[in-house]
Write an enzyme that holds these catalytic residues in place. Structure first.
Site, PDB file in Angstrom:
ATOM      1  N   MET A  59       0.816  -1.212   0.000  1.00 49.37           N
ATOM      2  CA  MET A  59       0.000   0.000   0.000  1.00 49.37           C
ATOM      3  C   MET A  59       0.855   1.270   0.000  1.00 49.37           C
ATOM      4  SD  MET A  59      -1.552  -0.156   3.813  1.00 49.37           S
ATOM      5  CE  MET A  59      -2.779   1.028   3.326  1.00 49.37           C
ATOM      6  N   LEU A  74      -6.312   6.703  -1.001  1.00 52.41           N
ATOM      7  CA  LEU A  74      -6.854   5.592  -0.216  1.00 52.41           C
ATOM      8  C   LEU A  74      -8.392   5.650  -0.163  1.00 52.41           C
ATOM      9  CD1 LEU A  74      -4.951   4.425   2.890  1.00 52.41           C
ATOM     10  CD2 LEU A  74      -7.386   4.611   3.059  1.00 52.41           C
ATOM     11  N   LEU A 132     -11.070  -0.783  -1.477  1.00 57.17           N
ATOM     12  CA  LEU A 132     -10.750  -0.706  -0.044  1.00 57.17           C
ATOM     13  C   LEU A 132     -11.923  -0.108   0.728  1.00 57.17           C
ATOM     14  CD1 LEU A 132      -8.258  -1.018   2.028  1.00 57.17           C
ATOM     15  CD2 LEU A 132      -8.122   1.463   1.851  1.00 57.17           C
ATOM     16  N   ARG A 147      -9.631  14.204   7.501  1.00 52.16           N
ATOM     17  CA  ARG A 147      -8.818  13.286   8.299  1.00 52.16           C
ATOM     18  C   ARG A 147      -7.330  13.654   8.304  1.00 52.16           C
ATOM     19  NH1 ARG A 147     -10.217   8.596  10.659  1.00 52.16           N
ATOM     20  NH2 ARG A 147      -8.544   7.067  10.872  1.00 52.16           N
ATOM     21  N   TYR A 164       1.890  10.829  11.949  1.00 54.27           N
ATOM     22  CA  TYR A 164       3.163  10.619  11.239  1.00 54.27           C
ATOM     23  C   TYR A 164       4.262  11.511  11.828  1.00 54.27           C
ATOM     24  CZ  TYR A 164       1.287   7.350   7.834  1.00 54.27           C
ATOM     25  OH  TYR A 164       0.741   6.234   7.247  1.00 54.27           O
ATOM     26  N   SER A 203       6.262   7.633   6.885  1.00 48.97           N
ATOM     27  CA  SER A 203       6.236   6.175   6.979  1.00 48.97           C
ATOM     28  C   SER A 203       7.559   5.591   6.503  1.00 48.97           C
ATOM     29  CB  SER A 203       5.105   5.646   6.091  1.00 48.97           C
ATOM     30  OG  SER A 203       5.137   4.240   6.062  1.00 48.97           O
ATOM     31  N   ARG A 226       0.322   1.295  -3.842  1.00 49.18           N
ATOM     32  CA  ARG A 226      -1.057   1.576  -4.258  1.00 49.18           C
ATOM     33  C   ARG A 226      -1.436   3.041  -3.984  1.00 49.18           C
ATOM     34  NH1 ARG A 226      -4.909   2.438  -6.272  1.00 49.18           N
ATOM     35  NH2 ARG A 226      -6.928   1.402  -6.382  1.00 49.18           N
ATOM     36  N   TYR A 227      -0.898   3.604  -2.864  1.00 46.94           N
ATOM     37  CA  TYR A 227      -1.362   4.944  -2.484  1.00 46.94           C
ATOM     38  C   TYR A 227      -0.239   5.964  -2.286  1.00 46.94           C
ATOM     39  CZ  TYR A 227      -5.085   1.739  -1.088  1.00 46.94           C
ATOM     40  OH  TYR A 227      -6.009   0.740  -1.067  1.00 46.94           O
ATOM     41  N   CYS A 263      -8.957  -9.083  -0.353  1.00 49.37           N
ATOM     42  CA  CYS A 263      -9.370  -8.382  -1.576  1.00 49.37           C
ATOM     43  C   CYS A 263      -9.201  -6.875  -1.408  1.00 49.37           C
ATOM     44  CB  CYS A 263     -10.819  -8.726  -1.911  1.00 49.37           C
ATOM     45  SG  CYS A 263     -11.000 -10.488  -2.226  1.00 49.37           S
ATOM     46  N   HIS A 313      -4.257  -5.904  11.293  1.00 51.63           N
ATOM     47  CA  HIS A 313      -5.205  -4.867  10.884  1.00 51.63           C
ATOM     48  C   HIS A 313      -6.568  -5.531  10.715  1.00 51.63           C
ATOM     49  CE1 HIS A 313      -7.026  -1.586   8.673  1.00 51.63           C
ATOM     50  NE2 HIS A 313      -5.896  -0.907   8.587  1.00 51.63           N
ATOM     51  N   ASP A 349       7.703  -1.836   9.562  1.00 56.06           N
ATOM     52  CA  ASP A 349       7.124  -0.859  10.474  1.00 56.06           C
ATOM     53  C   ASP A 349       6.295   0.157   9.700  1.00 56.06           C
ATOM     54  OD1 ASP A 349       7.677  -1.392  13.157  1.00 56.06           O
ATOM     55  OD2 ASP A 349       9.805  -0.938  12.818  1.00 56.06           O
ATOM     56  N   GLU A 398       0.796   1.849  12.116  1.00 56.44           N
ATOM     57  CA  GLU A 398       0.073   0.953  13.032  1.00 56.44           C
ATOM     58  C   GLU A 398       0.975   0.338  14.099  1.00 56.44           C
ATOM     59  OE1 GLU A 398      -1.210   1.214   9.977  1.00 56.44           O
ATOM     60  OE2 GLU A 398      -3.291   1.588  10.510  1.00 56.44           O
ATOM     61  N   GLU A 445       0.256   3.423  16.710  1.00 58.86           N
ATOM     62  CA  GLU A 445      -0.874   2.808  17.419  1.00 58.86           C
ATOM     63  C   GLU A 445      -0.416   1.822  18.504  1.00 58.86           C
ATOM     64  OE1 GLU A 445      -3.747   1.278  14.705  1.00 58.86           O
ATOM     65  OE2 GLU A 445      -5.059   0.531  16.284  1.00 58.86           O
ATOM     66  N   CYS A 460     -14.596 -14.207  -4.085  1.00 58.93           N
ATOM     67  CA  CYS A 460     -15.352 -14.337  -2.841  1.00 58.93           C
ATOM     68  C   CYS A 460     -16.795 -14.724  -3.185  1.00 58.93           C
ATOM     69  CB  CYS A 460     -15.371 -13.014  -2.081  1.00 58.93           C
ATOM     70  SG  CYS A 460     -13.748 -12.508  -1.547  1.00 58.93           S
ATOM     71  N   CYS A 513     -18.841 -11.736  -3.941  1.00 58.27           N
ATOM     72  CA  CYS A 513     -18.234 -10.668  -4.750  1.00 58.27           C
ATOM     73  C   CYS A 513     -19.125 -10.335  -5.942  1.00 58.27           C
ATOM     74  CB  CYS A 513     -16.862 -11.120  -5.262  1.00 58.27           C
ATOM     75  SG  CYS A 513     -16.157  -9.960  -6.455  1.00 58.27           S
ATOM     76  N   CYS A 557     -12.895  -7.222 -10.022  1.00 53.94           N
ATOM     77  CA  CYS A 557     -12.302  -8.502  -9.603  1.00 53.94           C
ATOM     78  C   CYS A 557     -12.413  -9.526 -10.733  1.00 53.94           C
ATOM     79  CB  CYS A 557     -13.015  -9.057  -8.373  1.00 53.94           C
ATOM     80  SG  CYS A 557     -12.826  -8.068  -6.902  1.00 53.94           S
TER      81      CYS A 557
HETATM   82  C1  LIG Z   1      -2.867  -6.258   6.110  1.00 50.75           C
HETATM   83  C2  LIG Z   1      -2.953  -5.012   6.365  1.00 50.75           C
HETATM   84  C3  LIG Z   1      -4.095  -4.136   6.133  1.00 50.75           C
HETATM   85  C4  LIG Z   1      -5.445  -4.417   5.855  1.00 50.75           C
HETATM   86  C5  LIG Z   1      -6.122  -5.764   5.714  1.00 50.75           C
HETATM   87  C6  LIG Z   1      -6.106  -3.173   5.737  1.00 50.75           C
HETATM   88  C7  LIG Z   1      -7.470  -3.012   5.474  1.00 50.75           C
HETATM   89  C8  LIG Z   1      -8.139  -1.812   5.538  1.00 50.75           C
HETATM   90  N1  LIG Z   1      -7.624  -0.561   5.835  1.00 50.75           N
HETATM   91  C9  LIG Z   1      -8.612   0.384   5.787  1.00 50.75           C
HETATM   92  C10 LIG Z   1      -8.466   1.778   6.008  1.00 50.75           C
HETATM   93  C11 LIG Z   1      -7.271   2.456   6.257  1.00 50.75           C
HETATM   94  N2  LIG Z   1      -6.027   1.900   6.391  1.00 50.75           N
HETATM   95  C12 LIG Z   1      -5.093   2.888   6.604  1.00 50.75           C
HETATM   96  C13 LIG Z   1      -3.743   2.773   6.792  1.00 50.75           C
HETATM   97  C14 LIG Z   1      -3.067   1.545   6.804  1.00 50.75           C
HETATM   98  N3  LIG Z   1      -3.609   0.292   6.569  1.00 50.75           N
HETATM   99  C15 LIG Z   1      -2.637  -0.660   6.672  1.00 50.75           C
HETATM  100  C16 LIG Z   1      -2.772  -2.045   6.495  1.00 50.75           C
HETATM  101  C17 LIG Z   1      -3.967  -2.712   6.174  1.00 50.75           C
HETATM  102  N4  LIG Z   1      -5.195  -2.169   5.909  1.00 50.75           N
HETATM  103  C18 LIG Z   1      -1.420   0.037   6.976  1.00 50.75           C
HETATM  104  C19 LIG Z   1      -0.081  -0.639   7.159  1.00 50.75           C
HETATM  105  C20 LIG Z   1      -1.677   1.388   7.040  1.00 50.75           C
HETATM  106  C21 LIG Z   1      -0.663   2.517   7.342  1.00 50.75           C
HETATM  107  C22 LIG Z   1       0.296   2.791   6.229  1.00 50.75           C
HETATM  108  C23 LIG Z   1       1.617   3.349   6.733  1.00 50.75           C
HETATM  109  O1  LIG Z   1       1.665   4.185   7.598  1.00 50.75           O
HETATM  110  O2  LIG Z   1       2.659   2.949   6.238  1.00 50.75           O
HETATM  111  C24 LIG Z   1      -5.751   4.143   6.600  1.00 50.75           C
HETATM  112  C25 LIG Z   1      -5.065   5.498   6.708  1.00 50.75           C
HETATM  113  C26 LIG Z   1      -4.767   5.894   8.080  1.00 50.75           C
HETATM  114  C27 LIG Z   1      -6.039   6.373   8.747  1.00 50.75           C
HETATM  115  O3  LIG Z   1      -6.708   7.234   8.196  1.00 50.75           O
HETATM  116  O4  LIG Z   1      -6.357   5.808   9.804  1.00 50.75           O
HETATM  117  C28 LIG Z   1      -7.111   3.897   6.382  1.00 50.75           C
HETATM  118  C29 LIG Z   1      -8.221   4.879   6.283  1.00 50.75           C
HETATM  119  C30 LIG Z   1      -9.812  -0.305   5.443  1.00 50.75           C
HETATM  120  C31 LIG Z   1     -11.155   0.379   5.300  1.00 50.75           C
HETATM  121  C32 LIG Z   1      -9.506  -1.656   5.282  1.00 50.75           C
HETATM  122  C33 LIG Z   1     -10.371  -2.797   4.908  1.00 50.75           C
HETATM  123  C34 LIG Z   1     -11.370  -2.747   4.095  1.00 50.75           C
HETATM  124  S1  FES Z   2     -14.229  -8.966  -3.338  1.00 53.65           S
HETATM  125 FE1  FES Z   2     -13.141 -10.832  -3.134  1.00 53.65          FE
HETATM  126  S2  FES Z   2     -12.976 -11.468  -5.226  1.00 53.65           S
HETATM  127 FE2  FES Z   2     -14.056  -9.589  -5.397  1.00 53.65          FE
HETATM  128 FE   LIG Z   3      -5.698  -0.142   6.469  1.00 53.35          FE
END
Ligand SMILES: C=CC1=C(C)c2cc3[nH]c(cc4nc(cc5[nH]c(cc1n2)c(C)c5CCC(=O)O)C(CCC(=O)O)=C4C)c(C)c3C=C
Ligand code: FES
Ligand SMILES: [Fe+2]
Length: 408
Positions: free
Chosen positions: A58, A74, A80, A98, A106, A113, A147-148, A179, A246, A323, A326, A330, A382, A385, A390
């Site tokens: 990501m 994101l 997502l 946000r 950060y 990051s 990705r972002y 997914c 996560h 690292d 999170e 967190e 899925c 899905c 996908c």
């Molecule tokens: C395996 C890891 C992760 C999954 C599964 C995942 C799902 C997921 N995340 C969001 C929303 C957010 N994620 C954000 C940051 C973030 N997410 C991951 C990992 C997974 N996310 C990481 C490592 C990070 C931080 C990146 C970094 O600092 O390097 C954020 C942004 C931060 C925030 O606003 O809190 C969001 C939003 C969803 C909705 C989701 C599953 C659908």
């Molecule tokens: S959401 Fe899992 S294959 Fe599309």
């Molecule tokens: Fe996330």
């Protein structure tokens, strides 16, 4: 590290990991990754002959100034965070609101990051090793596709085309498949290939998951053992291991996402390797927004265990290999720091550990040895899905192993 030396005796089956984990072997850099190394004069290229190894992840903002763009991408990702037909407006709106909060987080972890630094190192070192252990597909050229955040997948794909790459392995850096993470990156790769490589000059295969790879399990187990060694001998075996991943929204879990089961598989494999030496739980962190998410939550679990008198807790980030906010914010600052309990600690992330680098090289080697075939598991959607993205992504990667490339 003394604990590491002592523990190496335990695992005879992993001799090869030990043999290759000396810094000498891994620091030998034969070719220079063009995507991200120093000066243009360093940029050797013979990617057109060998194999591009493309690390998918990501990414994260490198500086606090990049947080806005990171969040905006994101919140615009329908794979997502699906926000419906108004996503185009809601995504930027939510991310703008946000941004200050996340910028503050950060800034508390050093201003950005570290994921880019770690992914680049992992890619470079794993490719150096791959050249030695699987020369028939060398040179292996490392690329990073986030990705972002930079380097964005789009820029990397364009660079690969400019470099004349004809064979590439999309190597997810999420050990467990979701997914919303790996799936989203693959959907992006499919979209970009359609747009920038309609002649299919690059032939892709995918390493889509590796939740129980022995090298991954070994490095997690060793980091746990190193942390356990810091507790007084009489308390060590009572330390509760809290594997923290996560979380996912329940809507994603109920759609049939494979991630919760694969995270649990990693935890089980690590506990097996540790011979179930300690009590443990798998808990879930980083919920965002008001919808229902998979629990138990990491923060609540820590609070409840403290109330129950359990103050020796070891947190282990199990679903992310470097690292990031999170772990550093967190877990370290919010949960561990605020608990004010000296017995609440965190196992080190995998980052640049040579055993982990060796595992990455090993996973890629096994994939290439097997003819670079994408696992059939990727092609199963899925149960609930309904996403055309996908469907098309899976059809695209299936075709990749059936059709010759423009180059062949
Ligand atoms: C395996 C890891 C992760 C999954 C599964 C995942 C799902 C997921 N995340 C969001 C929303 C957010 N994620 C954000 C940051 C973030 N997410 C991951 C990992 C997974 N996310 C990481 C490592 C990070 C931080 C990146 C970094 O600092 O390097 C954020 C942004 C931060 C925030 O606003 O809190 C969001 C939003 C969803 C909705 C989701 C599953 C659908
Ligand atoms: S959401 Fe899992 S294959 Fe599309
Ligand atoms: Fe996330």
């Amino acid at each position: 590290m003394a604990a590491r030396t002592a523990l190496t005796r335990r695992c005879a089956a992993l001799t090869s990991f030990r043999a290759l984990s000396s810094p000498g072997i891994l620091s030998h850099s034969r070719h220079l990754p063009r995507r991200f190394l120093a000066t243009p004069s360093d940029q050797s290229t013979d990617a057109s002959n060998g194999t591009a190894i493309v690390m998918l992840n990501m990414g994260g903002p490198g500086t606090t100034d990049e947080v806005g763009d990171f969040l905006s991408r994101l919140f615009m990702d329908k794979d997502l965070i699906p926000l419906g037909p108004l996503q185009k407006y809601l995504g930027p709106l939510i991310s703008r609101r946000r941004t200050p909060k996340i910028q503050h987080q950060y800034s508390e972890i050093g201003g950005g990051s570290p994921i880019r630094k770690w992914t680049e190192l992992q890619a470079r070192e794993a490719c150096n090793l791959l050249d030695r252990i699987h020369p028939s597909t060398a040179p292996h050229t490392p690329y990073v596709a986030f990705r972002y955040a930079n380097p964005l997948t789009e820029d990397t794909v364009k660079q690969m085309l400019a470099d004349g790459v004809s064979r590439a392995v999309a190597f997810t850096q999420y050990p467990q498949y979701s997914c919303s993470t790996t799936g989203s990156s693959l959907n992006e790769l499919w979209r970009l290939s359609k747009k920038f490589d309609p002649e299919n000059k690059i032939k892709w295969s995918v390493i889509d998951r590796w939740p129980t790879h022995p090298g991954l399990v070994e490095v997690f187990a060793r980091h746990i053992e190193e942390s356990l060694a810091t507790y007084p001998a009489g308390e060590r075996e009572k330390v509760v291991l809290l594997f923290s991943a996560h979380s996912l929204p329940m809507s994603v879990v109920n759609r049939g996402d494979p991630y919760p089961a694969e995270v649990a598989a990693t935890v089980w494999a690590v506990m097996q390797r540790l011979k179930f030496s300690n009590p443990y739980r798998l808990v879930w962190q980083s919920q965002v927004g008001p919808s229902a998410w998979l629990g138990a939550q990491t923060a609540t679990t820590v609070e409840e265990y403290i109330k129950k008198g359990l103050t020796n807790l070891l947190l282990i980030p199990i679903a992310f290999t470097s690292d990031h906010i999170e772990t550093l914010y967190e877990l370290d600052l919010e949960i561990i720091g605020e608990s004010k309990q000296p017995g609440i600690k965190r196992a080190e992330s995998l980052n640049g550990d040579p055993i982990f680098i060796r595992a990455l090289a090993d996973i890629a080697k096994a994939h290439l040895e097997g003819g670079g075939r994408t696992s059939p598991q990727l092609f199963l959607r899925c149960p609930k899905c309904t996403s055309e993205r996908c469907r098309e992504q899976k059809a695209f990667f299936r075709r990749q192993q059936e059709e010759p490339t423009a180059a062949s």
